[in-house]
Design an enzyme around this catalytic site. Structure first.
Site, PDB file in Angstrom:
ATOM      1  NE  ARG A   1     -45.598 112.831  15.652  1.00 37.63           N
ATOM      2  CZ  ARG A   1     -44.285 112.876  15.652  1.00 37.63           C
ATOM      3  NH1 ARG A   1     -43.575 111.849  15.209  1.00 37.63           N
ATOM      4  NH2 ARG A   1     -43.620 113.900  16.111  1.00 37.63           N
TER       5      ARG A   1
ATOM      6  CB  ALA B   1     -42.212 119.660  10.775  1.00 38.56           C
TER       7      ALA B   1
ATOM      8  NE  ARG C   1     -51.254 118.013  12.835  1.00 39.23           N
ATOM      9  CZ  ARG C   1     -50.311 117.597  13.676  1.00 39.23           C
ATOM     10  NH1 ARG C   1     -49.518 116.597  13.342  1.00 39.23           N
ATOM     11  NH2 ARG C   1     -50.175 118.160  14.859  1.00 39.23           N
TER      12      ARG C   1
ATOM     13  CD  GLN D   1     -46.617 113.915  19.992  1.00 40.13           C
ATOM     14  OE1 GLN D   1     -46.729 114.061  21.204  1.00 40.13           O
ATOM     15  NE2 GLN D   1     -47.352 114.592  19.134  1.00 40.13           N
TER      16      GLN D   1
ATOM     17  CG  ASP E   1     -43.960 121.562  14.561  1.00 39.91           C
ATOM     18  OD1 ASP E   1     -44.289 120.560  13.912  1.00 39.91           O
ATOM     19  OD2 ASP E   1     -43.515 121.492  15.722  1.00 39.91           O
TER      20      ASP E   1
ATOM     21  CG  ASN F   1     -40.906 121.995  18.704  1.00 41.21           C
ATOM     22  OD1 ASN F   1     -40.980 121.419  17.625  1.00 41.21           O
ATOM     23  ND2 ASN F   1     -40.448 121.384  19.778  1.00 41.21           N
ATOM     24  CE  LYS F   2     -46.708 118.174  19.324  1.00 43.25           C
ATOM     25  NZ  LYS F   2     -48.044 118.353  18.712  1.00 43.25           N
TER      26      LYS F   2
HETATM   27  O1  MRU Z   1     -46.625 115.134  16.482  1.00 42.19           O
HETATM   28  P1  MRU Z   1     -46.882 116.452  15.844  1.00 42.19           P
HETATM   29  O2  MRU Z   1     -46.873 116.411  14.339  1.00 42.19           O
HETATM   30  O3  MRU Z   1     -48.070 117.189  16.385  1.00 42.19           O
HETATM   31  O4  MRU Z   1     -45.687 117.344  16.351  1.00 42.19           O
HETATM   32  C1  MRU Z   1     -44.797 117.942  15.592  1.00 42.19           C
HETATM   33  C2  MRU Z   1     -43.494 117.539  16.083  1.00 42.19           C
HETATM   34  O5  MRU Z   1     -43.079 116.432  15.831  1.00 42.19           O
HETATM   35  C3  MRU Z   1     -42.723 118.404  16.935  1.00 42.19           C
HETATM   36  O6  MRU Z   1     -43.230 119.585  17.320  1.00 42.19           O
HETATM   37  C4  MRU Z   1     -41.270 118.286  16.681  1.00 42.19           C
HETATM   38  O7  MRU Z   1     -40.614 118.664  17.803  1.00 42.19           O
HETATM   39  C5  MRU Z   1     -40.803 119.065  15.486  1.00 42.19           C
HETATM   40  S1  MRU Z   1     -41.086 118.261  13.980  1.00 42.19           S
HETATM   41  C6  MRU Z   1     -39.577 117.516  13.538  1.00 42.19           C
END
Ligand code: MRU
Length: 362
Positions: A39, A41, A91, A190, A231, A241-242
């Site tokens: 996981r 991006a 995804r 995460q 993302d 983003n998350k």
């Molecule tokens: O764990 P995910 O794939 O659902 O989340 C994506 C991410 O890791 C984040 O949003 C992150 O901050 C950006 S991706 C380098």
């Protein structure tokens, strides 16, 4: 990728166990992405590229070749298209998944050998870009900086260096004192599991904070800057983003704290005019209702942490409007946001994106 096998770090087992898994078919890669064994991006993008290369190899083995013709056989092309749809369905939000799949698909339409080369080039470019992001981002970090980050955007999430954490690592390695507040990042944690683990491996001083602590720390003057990954970044600079990133950006804006997005130009999507066009993934409610971890003997358990019988809503990402973002740290430098909030039309647009944007708006 070695003998048609993709090796990857199984992120769901971290930080309790470090396990390298193998994917030998593109279906294996899809399962790894869907189940979040891999996981982030960039990691998803690299995996999607290798998945497409594996699909091309197996399609060429299964194809009925007519050596009288130069063209690749129809069943090879059809298999590739089916594989591409399956990979892209794993995804929806991270743009790098679509960027990498397209690049390797186009190469596979020329030959399986080119597909393999292209998949490796995608991963190598990610590594080079994230190193540059580290160098440019480091110039924004002063000695003694206290940096808040959300989710995991380190070397687990983006090949070799990471995005948001790459500048932190470079600052630390160059002798600056840096301190990181790692948002826990519920529901999959995460930040608490992966960012904290990475920072620990790198020797960077840090603490894990509950997701709802950031604004209070900012109000107390304890945060000097915020850096997160991305993302997908829309043409006007709105950034997915998350989930939880938006509220950190609003709080940072309120307290006058710089809020940077670190992401390579491969995360920018000129096909999305604004954040409204970005598809936000909804994940299973079980991720909110249950938590997993080891007991004192190292045996993993899954326990209910919510009121039995209640349901949960689980949007995986949010969109931060460009107006809250101080700048974008890319492999081409630090791009300030446009005053009109229209990033890709702005003079500060990363050079490599200008053509894409002009094509789309012509
Ligand atoms: O764990 P995910 O794939 O659902 O989340 C994506 C991410 O890791 C984040 O949003 C992150 O901050 C950006 S991706 C380098």
């Amino acid at each position: 990728m070695e003998d048609s096998i993709v090796f990857y770090i199984e992120q769901n087992r971290l930080p309790f166990e470090f396990v390298i898994n193998k994917a030998s078919t593109y279906h294996d890669c899809c399962v790894a992405i869907r189940s979040m064994q891999i996981r982030g991006a960039g990691a998803i993008g690299a995996m999607a590229g290798f998945a497409m290369a594996l699909a091309s190899l197996s399609a060429s083995r299964d194809a009925v070749w007519n050596h009288a013709e130069d063209n690749l056989p129809n069943d090879y092309n059809a298999s590739l298209r089916a594989a591409r749809s399956e990979i892209e369905a794993t995804r929806p939000t991270a743009h790098n998944l679509f960027y990498a799949t397209k690049r390797v698909f186009d190469a596979a339409m020329r030959s399986p050998e080119e597909a393999i080369t292209e998949a490796q080039l995608v991963a190598d470019r990610d590594a080079a870009d994230s190193k540059k992001i580290g160098e440019f981002g480091n110039s924004l970090i002063h000695d003694g900086a206290r940096i808040l980050t959300h989710c995991n955007a380190g070397w687990l999430a983006f090949v070799d260096f990471g995005t948001a954490l790459s500048p932190v690592y470079m600052a630390h390695q160059s002798g600056k004192n840096v301190f990181v507040y790692a948002d826990e990042t519920r529901p999959r944690s995460q930040g608490a599991r992966l960012t904290a683990w990475e920072l620990f491996q790198e020797g960077v001083p840090h603490v894990i904070i509950p997701d709802n602590a950031g604004a209070s720390l900012m109000a107390q003057g304890k945060v000097d800057m915020v850096i997160t990954g991305a993302d997908r970044i829309a043409a006007n600079g709105d950034t997915a983003n998350k989930i939880g990133t938006l509220e950190k950006a609003i709080a940072a804006h309120e307290y006058g704290i710089p809020f940077y997005i670190a992401a390579p130009t491969s995360t920018f999507d000129p096909g999305c005019a604004s954040g409204k066009d970005i598809v936000i993934e909804e994940r299973n409610e079980e991720e909110v209702l249950f938590q997993e971890g080891p007991d004192a003997y190292g045996v993993m358990h899954r326990i209910l942490v919510c009121s039995p019988g209640s349901h949960a809503l689980n949007p995986a990402f949010d969109v931060t409007p460009a107006k809250y973002i101080t700048g974008y740290i890319t492999e081409e430098g630090v791009t300030p946001k446009s005053p009109e909030g229209d990033l890709l039309r702005d003079a500060g647009t990363p050079k490599s994106l200008k053509g894409d944007w002009e094509d789309k708006t012509a």
